[in-house]
Design a protein around this motif. Structure first.
Motif, mmCIF file in Angstrom:
data_model
loop_
_atom_site.group_PDB
_atom_site.id
_atom_site.type_symbol
_atom_site.label_atom_id
_atom_site.label_comp_id
_atom_site.label_asym_id
_atom_site.label_seq_id
_atom_site.Cartn_x
_atom_site.Cartn_y
_atom_site.Cartn_z
ATOM 1 N N ASN A 1 0.830 -1.230 -0.055
ATOM 2 C CA ASN A 1 0.146 0.095 -0.064
ATOM 3 C C ASN A 1 0.854 1.211 0.081
ATOM 4 O O ASN A 1 1.928 1.255 0.318
ATOM 5 C CB ASN A 1 -0.891 -0.053 1.286
ATOM 6 N N GLY B 1 0.217 5.219 1.207
ATOM 7 C CA GLY B 1 -0.917 5.967 1.790
ATOM 8 C C GLY B 1 -0.441 7.251 2.128
ATOM 9 O O GLY B 1 0.971 7.552 2.183
ATOM 10 N N TYR C 1 -5.673 5.922 1.222
ATOM 11 C CA TYR C 1 -5.002 5.022 0.272
ATOM 12 C C TYR C 1 -4.694 5.309 -1.120
ATOM 13 O O TYR C 1 -5.804 5.537 -1.746
ATOM 14 C CB TYR C 1 -5.330 3.840 0.479
ATOM 15 N N ILE D 1 -3.095 0.559 -4.108
ATOM 16 C CA ILE D 1 -2.836 -0.616 -3.478
ATOM 17 C C ILE D 1 -2.582 -1.620 -4.448
ATOM 18 O O ILE D 1 -3.181 -1.654 -5.585
ATOM 19 C CB ILE D 1 -4.145 -1.104 -2.821
ATOM 20 N N ASN E 1 -8.594 1.663 -3.329
ATOM 21 C CA ASN E 1 -8.071 3.003 -3.373
ATOM 22 C C ASN E 1 -8.897 4.051 -2.966
ATOM 23 O O ASN E 1 -10.240 3.941 -3.260
ATOM 24 C CB ASN E 1 -7.803 3.208 -4.831
ATOM 25 N N THR F 1 -3.518 2.179 12.685
ATOM 26 C CA THR F 1 -2.791 1.657 11.324
ATOM 27 C C THR F 1 -1.157 1.921 11.406
ATOM 28 O O THR F 1 -0.629 2.833 11.949
ATOM 29 C CB THR F 1 -3.486 2.177 10.074
ATOM 30 N N LEU G 1 0.366 2.539 8.631
ATOM 31 C CA LEU G 1 0.511 3.551 7.907
ATOM 32 C C LEU G 1 0.372 4.951 8.606
ATOM 33 O O LEU G 1 1.271 5.764 8.534
ATOM 34 C CB LEU G 1 -0.306 3.694 6.682
#
Length: 275
Positions: free
Chosen positions: A121, A123, A132, A135, A148, A157, A159
């Protein structure tokens, strides 16, 4: 006499014949432009003294300019070293930069997906959530993936942690206060101080982990994409049953190698051919 009469009257094309001889600049706006130009040209950020010198303003006046820009999120101040850098207010204006970043990252995300056979991914911070941008899904039937444009919380997360670890603490606190820290699973960090302590660990080891904090059976590792002037990160996510803890560090090393390529490439790079 009307302001449009005499020699200053526009011609048939609407042009003012004397306009080339006039200076319509506004000093305050020029100073703001000088400050933003100075900040955006610096990778690490600039000092208050540098801003005062560039704008030829007293430090107190330069600080007021910076405070106003910070209040509107066009610059942000690092609480640890006092340096000013571009803020998140510009993210929505940088659609071309986002597309370039996506183009740079795509072939490397595909390479990582093929190497680990799991979803990768890209992000970026959007408001108080992670969105995102791209992906690359695992080819396995059972996989961990979203679509997406999907938005996920900052606090639960990998990210989000990877990005937040490189934001000023005041900004992180404001984002968490705005979005809240709901428990997505029993493992989700829901306290601000606990989360900030986790960000310290993220900075120390160079990667972030979501260990069943966003999805009960999910595990994800993420690395920030530094040097792009965008609050971005890449990650690899998989069902925890296929992504044991012992694999986190090797995967993180692979992600770090990729972000170095993404940040350094002037154009969208091509990954090396497989032997």
């Amino acid at each position: 006499m009307s302001p449009l009469s005499g020699r200053n009257k526009p011609d048939a094309q609407g042009e003012d014949p004397a306009s080339e001889d006039r200076d319509y600049s506004v000093r305050a706006v020029e100073r703001v432009c000088s400050i933003l130009n100075l900040v955006q040209e610096s990778v690490d950020g600039v000092t208050l003294n540098a801003v005062a010198k560039t704008t030829q303003l007293p430090k107190s006046s330069a600080f007021r300019y910076l405070w106003t820009l910070e209040n509107h999120r066009y610059v942000e101040r690092d609480s640890e070293n006092g340096l000013f850098r571009l803020g998140l207010g510009f993210v929505g204006m940088q659609s071309r930069h986002l597309e370039v970043l996506r183009e740079r990252a795509r072939p490397w995300l595909e390479k990582l997906r093929d190497e680990y056979d799991e979803t990768t991914n890209l992000g970026i911070l959007d408001g108080d959530h992670v969105i995102y941008l791209d992906i690359v899904e695992s080819k396995r039937t059972v996989r961990l993936a979203v679509s997406n444009g999907h938005r996920d919380p900052l606090h639960s997360t990998a990210l989000g942690k990877a990005i937040a670890a490189h934001l000023p603490e005041e900004r992180v606190r404001a984002l968490l206060e705005q979005a809240g820290m709901p428990a997505r699973t029993p493992r989700t960090l829901t306290g601000v101080d606990e989360y900030l302590a986790e960000l310290v660990r993220v900075r120390e080891r160079g990667y972030a982990v979501d260990d069943g904090e966003n999805e009960p059976d999910g595990r994800c590792v993420a690395v920030p994409v530094l040097g792009t002037r965008l609050p971005a990160a890449i990650s690899l996510s998989a069902p925890a049953s296929r992504f044991p803890v012992r694999k986190i560090e090797p995967v993180a090393r692979g992600l770090r190698e990729v972000v170095e390529q993404i940040a350094a490439a002037p154009e969208a790079p091509e990954p090396p051919d497989e032997d």
